[in-house]
Structure formats: structure tokens, C-alpha cells
Design an enzyme around this catalytic site. Structure first.
Site, PDB file in Angstrom:
ATOM      1  N   SER A   1     -11.996  -1.220  -0.116  1.00  8.24           N
ATOM      2  CA  SER A   1     -10.022  -1.768   0.736  1.00  8.24           C
ATOM      3  C   SER A   1     -10.369  -1.817   1.965  1.00  8.24           C
ATOM      4  O   SER A   1      -9.169  -2.172   2.665  1.00  8.24           O
ATOM      5  CB  SER A   1      -9.567   0.370   0.015  1.00  8.24           C
ATOM      6  OG  SER A   1      -9.307   0.241  -0.542  1.00  8.24           O
TER       7      SER A   1
ATOM      8  N   HIS B   1      -3.896   5.691   2.725  1.00  7.89           N
ATOM      9  CA  HIS B   1      -4.503   4.979   2.573  1.00  7.89           C
ATOM     10  C   HIS B   1      -4.122   3.679   3.570  1.00  7.89           C
ATOM     11  O   HIS B   1      -4.155   2.685   4.008  1.00  7.89           O
ATOM     12  CB  HIS B   1      -5.063   4.525   1.027  1.00  7.89           C
ATOM     13  CG  HIS B   1      -5.463   3.484   0.694  1.00  7.89           C
ATOM     14  ND1 HIS B   1      -5.261   2.762   0.216  1.00  7.89           N
ATOM     15  CD2 HIS B   1      -6.510   3.578   0.586  1.00  7.89           C
ATOM     16  CE1 HIS B   1      -6.171   1.752   0.215  1.00  7.89           C
ATOM     17  NE2 HIS B   1      -7.083   2.039   0.553  1.00  7.89           N
TER      18      HIS B   1
ATOM     19  N   ASP C   1       1.181  -1.076   0.185  1.00  5.92           N
ATOM     20  CA  ASP C   1       0.132  -0.084   0.048  1.00  5.92           C
ATOM     21  C   ASP C   1       1.006   1.627  -0.365  1.00  5.92           C
ATOM     22  O   ASP C   1       2.049   0.993  -0.555  1.00  5.92           O
ATOM     23  CB  ASP C   1      -0.934   0.192   1.523  1.00  5.92           C
ATOM     24  CG  ASP C   1      -2.438   0.679   0.692  1.00  5.92           C
ATOM     25  OD1 ASP C   1      -2.810   1.705   0.541  1.00  5.92           O
ATOM     26  OD2 ASP C   1      -3.898  -0.205   0.392  1.00  5.92           O
TER      27      ASP C   1
ATOM     28  N   ASN D   1      -2.389  -2.769  24.600  1.00  3.67           N
ATOM     29  CA  ASN D   1      -2.119  -1.801  24.658  1.00  3.67           C
ATOM     30  C   ASN D   1      -2.873  -0.511  25.416  1.00  3.67           C
ATOM     31  O   ASN D   1      -2.321   0.074  25.445  1.00  3.67           O
ATOM     32  CB  ASN D   1      -1.447  -0.794  23.120  1.00  3.67           C
ATOM     33  CG  ASN D   1      -2.314  -0.788  22.196  1.00  3.67           C
ATOM     34  OD1 ASN D   1      -3.343  -1.161  22.803  1.00  3.67           O
ATOM     35  ND2 ASN D   1      -1.279  -0.496  21.619  1.00  3.67           N
TER      36      ASN D   1
END
Length: 394
Positions: free
Chosen positions: A244, A61, A10, A75
């Protein structure tokens, strides 16, 4: 599996001015591995100390997609990725200004990911072959890209690729269009290691811009792709939508299957994801989603084999709908009361119960729940008075 490698091809990953991972959910240096820049030059350049800054994501992206796949867990901040324990190979495959890329550069990136030992590759990227004399890039879907897909298949690498966001009945872009239909061992229609991913909304309806389909039956499965919350390149988090966002969900599920079954072939991983996906158009509360679209056995032209189900995929629980043998109207001889008795075959070993729905009057695709039965039950009598035998049951 801490050693499982997933490649994110990407626009990169957030880095600070000292070339360090800078996002709070993407900053584990043991998990996110700098690898290649396949965009800046004509060939892929190793991201050593000189070139590492070229992986900085200035578009966003790549940051967003990678967060969906594998954002850190435990976390106390942000989100969790679909797959928690793995290594992510960061490979730049699109530029920082618009996310555009050349097909041949993506081809190079795929080959580098395979050579680096990736077991799953995420491609939230698509392009189309040229059809006009003014074409800028003729290398999407060409023989060299196909050879890279074949190289990945020969190394048992699963490729999860977004079909695109262009809307209903448009062509699927490459590399997703390399996905095969059926078993097709001779690659006459594609490759079994490629999973072409469509998108769904929060309620399992189709994300309107990802209802891509065509007669070649290329949509493999669908995944959430509407208002998905993930990591933002400048820190914090953002909402996004599109195939996506759907593809990295499937990438994460493929990684989970590979972690659970490390010796599995790429084709087997795809088959597991297909057969364990939820056939949302068979859900009585969502039956309108079928909407007269093409359904071929257990495949739907817009959903593919269904919306992915991570739990079923890693446990191999393939629930199957019962087969309805018959239904008949039963009338009490003493009065005019009638009811309908259903008989079915139980072909699944994993159900907890059966839920029975009946059409609301004659309204198509609108059902109301009338009963739940215990598991292994194979008959039910609907006691509602004055049933005529024209009712539809699911």
C-alpha cells in the site's frame, strides 16, 4: 503540471468539524478535490455540501497513501509527496472501519475517476475472487471490474495497484492481477495500463510481506514499501509498511512522467517506468537478492522489472549493463604472475564510468570492488597475482 489529475481511491482524507481539509500537508483546496463517496450507498454519491463529511478518513489508510503521492511542498512542515504539482481527486472506495470494500464498489469508483479526467489512479487495494460457497464478495476480478479496467485503458489512464502483503508465492489480488505480461495486444493476459507494484526495503531487499509472485509473471515493478513516513489522519505523521505504501510511489512517478510527456499513452508510461527501473539484483553489492529466483531477461519474479527510479523515468535515461565479450587468463612468460583481462561492449550512452567487482574467494553473491574505469572504456586487466580464471566478475 498543475492540471494533471491523479485519483486516490481509498478511505478518504482528514476533515475537521466544519468539513474543511484539516491536515497541514493535505489542506490545499486547489490541489485536493472532493469528488465521490462510492462506499456508503449502492452507487457513488457526489460529495456536495450534504455528503462531503463522508470523505473524512476515520481509518487513516487514505491519508497515509495520499501523503506519499502528493503531500504539499515548500510549506516548511512535514514531508513532500513524490509529485509536487497536480490535482488529487479524493474518492472514497473503502469503508472507515477496516478498509474493506466490495469489488463492485471499487469498480464504480474506477469508472468515476476515469470520467472525472484522472490520468493516473492509485489503488492501494486488493481483493480476490471467490473460490468457496461461503464467499462474501464474488465481484473482485469479475467481468465488470475488467470492463472498468478496459474503460480506463481506452481513455489512456494509468492504474498503479498494490499486489498485496500475503507473503511469498501467493496469488496477486485484483485489480493488480489485471496487469499484462509483455506487450500482449489482445489482452490475453491482462492490460498494459495496469502496473502491479511490489515492495522493497530501505536497502533494496524485498519487504518480507510483499514478496508476492506466481507463475503468471504479474509483478510489474517494485517501490519502497518498508517503514515509509507519511501523513496521519489525526495530524502529524506516522510510519507504515506494505505494498500500500509502494503503490503510491509508482503513482507519483507515473504522474511525473505524464507531466513531462502529457500526450503519452498509458502503455508508453508503463514502458518508461519498466525500462528505467533499477535492476537491483544486478548490483554486485546486492547480488544475493537474486537468490536463485526466476529471472527472465530483465524481469525478476519478485522485483518485476526493478525498483522504480523517478529521475531516470522523467529524463528517459535507460542505463544498460555492458555486455561481457570475453575474459582470459594472461600469464607473464618470465615468472608465475598472472592476471585476468576483461573485454566488454558498451551499449549505453549515458554512463559516467564502469565499476568492476570480483567475487570474494569462492563465496557466491559476495563481491568486492576492484576498479572504476572512465566512460567508453571497453577493457580492464585485473592485476591481482595468482588469479586462476575461475573468478566471477560483474
Amino acid at each position: 503540471n498543475l492540471n494533471l489529475k491523479i485519483a486516490s481511491l481509498d478511505s478518504g482524507i482528514p476533515l475537521d468539524s466544519f468539513r474543511r481539509l484539516s491536515h497541514e500537508d493535505l489542506d490545499d483546496t486547489n490541489k485536493f478535490i472532493f469528488r465521490w463517496d462510492c462506499v456508503t450507498n449502492d452507487s457513488c454519491v457526489s460529495t456536495d455540501s450534504v455528503h462531503i463529511d463522508s470523505l473524512n478518513d476515520l481509518w487513516g489508510h487514505g491519508t497515509y497513501v495520499t501523503g506519499i503521492v502528493a503531500a504539499e511542498v515548500n510549506n516548511n512542515v512535514g514531508i513532500s509527496g513524490v509529485i509536487w504539482f497536480c490535482k488529487v481527486l479524493v474518492i472514497k472506495a473503502v469503508n472507515n472501519s477496516s478498509g474493506a470494500t466490495k469489488g463492485w464498489k471499487l469498480t464504480n469508483a474506477i469508472r468515476k475517476a476515469v470520467a472525472d479526467g484522472a490520468r493516473v489512479i492509485n489503488l492501494s487495494i486488493r481483493g480476490y475472487p471467490c473460490t468457496t460457497s461461503t464467499c462474501v464478495d464474488s465481484t473482485f476480478g469479475d467481468q465488470f471490474m475488467e470492463a472498468a479496467i478496459a474503460y480506463a485503458e481506452s481513455n489512456q489512464v494509468v492504474i498503479c495497484a498494490a499486489v498485496g502483503n500475503e507473503g511469498p508465492d501467493t496469488l496477486i489480488g485484483f485489480p493488480a492481477a489485471f496487469a499484462s505480461w509483455g506487450t500482449d495486444p489482445n489482452h490475453l493476459m491482462g492490460y498494459r495500463n495496469v502496473i502491479a507494484v511490489g515492495g522493497t526495503k530501505w536497502d533494496d531487499g524485498l519487504y518480507s510481506r510483499s514478496s508476492v509472485s506466481n507463475s503468471t509473471k504479474k509483478v510489474t515493478v517494485s517501490a519502497p514499501g518498508h517503514w515509509i513516513f507519511s501523513t496521519y489522519r489525526l495530524g502529524g505523521y506516522t510510519w507504515g509498511a506494505g505494498t500500500s505504501a509502494a503503490a503510491p510511489h509508482v503513482t507519483g512517478v507515473a504522474g511525473l512522467v505524464r507531466s513531462q510527456f502529457p500526450d503519452s499513452s498509458a502503455a508508453w508510461v508503463r514502458q518508461v517506468i519498466e525500462t528505467t527501473s533499477d535492476k537491483v539484483w544486478q548490483d554486485p553489492t546486492k547480488a544475493a537478492y537474486a537468490n536463485n529466483d526466476t529471472i527472465y531477461h530483465d524481469w525478476h519474479k519478485k522485483y518485476g522489472f526493478g525498483r522504480v527510479n523517478a529521475y531516470r523515468a522523467v529524463t528517459l535515461k535507460t542505463l544498460k549493463a555492458p555486455l561481457l565479450d570475453s575474459a582470459k587468463v594472461v600469464r607473464d612468460a618470465q615468472d608465475t604472475t598472472s592476471w585476468i583481462k576483461l573485454f566488454w561492449r558498451d551499449i549505453s550512452a549515458d554512463e559516467d564510468s564502469f565499476k568492476i567487482y570480483r567475487t570474494v574467494f569462492s563465496t557466491p553473491y559476495q563481491f568486492s570492488k576492484v576498479a572504476s574505469t572512465a566512460k567508453n572504456v571497453i577493457t580492464y586487466s585485473d592485476p591481482k597475482n595468482n588469479l586462476m580464471g575461475s573468478e566471477t566478475y560483474i
